[in-house]
Design a protein around this motif. Sequence first.
Motif, mmCIF file in Angstrom:
data_model
loop_
_atom_site.group_PDB
_atom_site.id
_atom_site.type_symbol
_atom_site.label_atom_id
_atom_site.label_comp_id
_atom_site.label_asym_id
_atom_site.label_seq_id
_atom_site.Cartn_x
_atom_site.Cartn_y
_atom_site.Cartn_z
ATOM 1 N N UNK A 196 -3.611 22.722 -20.522
ATOM 2 C CA UNK A 196 -4.731 23.639 -20.777
ATOM 3 C C UNK A 196 -5.360 23.377 -22.144
ATOM 4 N N UNK A 197 -4.591 22.820 -23.079
ATOM 5 C CA UNK A 197 -5.157 22.526 -24.400
ATOM 6 C C UNK A 197 -5.788 21.136 -24.445
ATOM 7 N N UNK A 198 -5.521 20.327 -23.431
ATOM 8 C CA UNK A 198 -6.125 18.998 -23.352
ATOM 9 C C UNK A 198 -7.256 19.014 -22.331
ATOM 10 N N UNK A 199 -7.970 17.939 -22.259
ATOM 11 C CA UNK A 199 -9.040 17.818 -21.281
ATOM 12 C C UNK A 199 -8.400 17.502 -19.933
ATOM 13 N N UNK A 200 -8.624 18.385 -18.962
ATOM 14 C CA UNK A 200 -8.079 18.192 -17.622
ATOM 15 C C UNK A 200 -8.994 18.877 -16.624
ATOM 16 N N UNK A 201 -8.805 18.587 -15.362
ATOM 17 C CA UNK A 201 -9.673 19.182 -14.345
ATOM 18 C C UNK A 201 -9.135 20.552 -13.949
ATOM 19 N N UNK A 202 -10.047 21.364 -13.468
ATOM 20 C CA UNK A 202 -9.668 22.699 -13.002
ATOM 21 C C UNK A 202 -8.761 22.589 -11.786
ATOM 22 N N UNK A 203 -9.044 21.641 -10.934
ATOM 23 C CA UNK A 203 -8.216 21.478 -9.727
ATOM 24 C C UNK A 203 -6.779 21.105 -10.104
ATOM 25 N N UNK A 204 -6.624 20.309 -11.144
ATOM 26 C CA UNK A 204 -5.286 19.938 -11.601
ATOM 27 C C UNK A 204 -4.551 21.168 -12.145
ATOM 28 N N UNK A 205 -5.265 21.993 -12.932
ATOM 29 C CA UNK A 205 -4.665 23.229 -13.447
ATOM 30 C C UNK A 205 -4.281 24.172 -12.310
ATOM 31 N N UNK A 206 -5.179 24.290 -11.318
ATOM 32 C CA UNK A 206 -4.885 25.152 -10.163
ATOM 33 C C UNK A 206 -3.696 24.635 -9.373
ATOM 34 N N UNK A 207 -3.608 23.327 -9.243
ATOM 35 C CA UNK A 207 -2.479 22.744 -8.530
ATOM 36 C C UNK A 207 -1.167 23.031 -9.280
ATOM 37 N N UNK A 208 -1.185 22.885 -10.592
ATOM 38 C CA UNK A 208 0.010 23.164 -11.383
ATOM 39 C C UNK A 208 0.388 24.643 -11.297
ATOM 40 N N UNK A 209 -0.616 25.515 -11.384
ATOM 41 C CA UNK A 209 -0.335 26.948 -11.291
ATOM 42 C C UNK A 209 0.205 27.311 -9.905
ATOM 43 N N UNK A 210 -0.325 26.659 -8.897
ATOM 44 C CA UNK A 210 0.161 26.880 -7.534
ATOM 45 C C UNK A 210 1.628 26.455 -7.416
ATOM 46 N N UNK A 211 1.967 25.339 -8.058
ATOM 47 C CA UNK A 211 3.350 24.868 -8.030
ATOM 48 C C UNK A 211 4.267 25.835 -8.773
ATOM 49 N N UNK A 212 3.807 26.363 -9.900
ATOM 50 C CA UNK A 212 4.593 27.348 -10.645
ATOM 51 C C UNK A 212 4.817 28.590 -9.779
ATOM 52 N N UNK A 213 3.769 29.017 -9.078
ATOM 53 C CA UNK A 213 3.906 30.176 -8.180
ATOM 54 C C UNK A 213 4.909 29.888 -7.061
ATOM 55 N N UNK A 214 4.860 28.661 -6.542
ATOM 56 C CA UNK A 214 5.805 28.261 -5.491
ATOM 57 C C UNK A 214 7.244 28.313 -6.028
ATOM 58 N N UNK A 215 7.431 27.796 -7.241
ATOM 59 C CA UNK A 215 8.770 27.838 -7.848
ATOM 60 C C UNK A 215 9.200 29.285 -8.063
ATOM 61 N N UNK A 216 8.277 30.156 -8.483
ATOM 62 C CA UNK A 216 8.594 31.584 -8.641
ATOM 63 C C UNK A 216 9.094 32.184 -7.331
ATOM 64 N N UNK A 217 8.413 31.851 -6.244
ATOM 65 C CA UNK A 217 8.839 32.360 -4.931
ATOM 66 C C UNK A 217 10.241 31.859 -4.584
ATOM 67 N N UNK A 218 10.489 30.583 -4.856
ATOM 68 C CA UNK A 218 11.811 30.034 -4.573
ATOM 69 C C UNK A 218 12.873 30.673 -5.469
ATOM 70 N N UNK A 219 12.506 30.982 -6.707
ATOM 71 C CA UNK A 219 13.448 31.637 -7.622
ATOM 72 C C UNK A 219 13.799 33.021 -7.097
ATOM 73 N N UNK A 220 12.815 33.742 -6.602
ATOM 74 C CA UNK A 220 13.092 35.075 -6.042
ATOM 75 C C UNK A 220 14.034 34.971 -4.844
ATOM 76 N N UNK A 221 13.783 34.005 -3.988
ATOM 77 C CA UNK A 221 14.677 33.801 -2.840
ATOM 78 C C UNK A 221 16.078 33.408 -3.302
ATOM 79 N N UNK A 222 16.131 32.580 -4.314
ATOM 80 C CA UNK A 222 17.430 32.129 -4.819
ATOM 81 C C UNK A 222 18.194 33.285 -5.463
ATOM 82 N N UNK A 223 17.462 34.213 -6.128
ATOM 83 C CA UNK A 223 18.114 35.404 -6.677
ATOM 84 C C UNK A 223 18.772 36.208 -5.553
#
Length: 146
Positions: free
Chosen positions: A57-84
């Motif tokens: 986010x502090x470097x030059x990057x595309x919005x789609x790349x940021x959205x993809x990364x955020x989507x992956x973080x959300x996916x990991x969050x969901x897996x963490x909840x299931x793992x809990x």
Amino acid sequence: MRFRYTFQKIVDLKMNEKTQAEWMLSEAIGKMRAEESSLAELEKAKHEMQEELHKSSSQVTTVSNLLMMQSYVNHIDDRIQLKHRDVQAAKTIVQLKQDDLTGKMIEEKVWTKAKERAFQQFSSEVLKKEQNQLDEMATNRFKRLS
């Protein structure tokens, strides 16, 4: 005369049940640790991805790349909840196995104590018989010498 406990098979059975309960508890603890390890790996992956997202986010990057990364973080969050949930289920199973083991240990102890009491009773009877025989021998000897 040899001591033979009539309920020895029950004592052996209770010892085997306790051993099996120990194995089951050990297995459940292993599964719980595996779930906790998996949870730790997921949390580490989430942390790494969040750092990467922050750097991006502090470097030059595309919005789609940021959205993809955020989507992956959300996916990991969901897996963490299931793992809990999985970890909590594993902890519940461990607690049940510990309770089962405690019950088996109590049962084994009860039967072992009953066996010990029977052995003590047997020993006292043997000693009493031996004393009676010695007394009878002493009485006979006294009668012969008199």
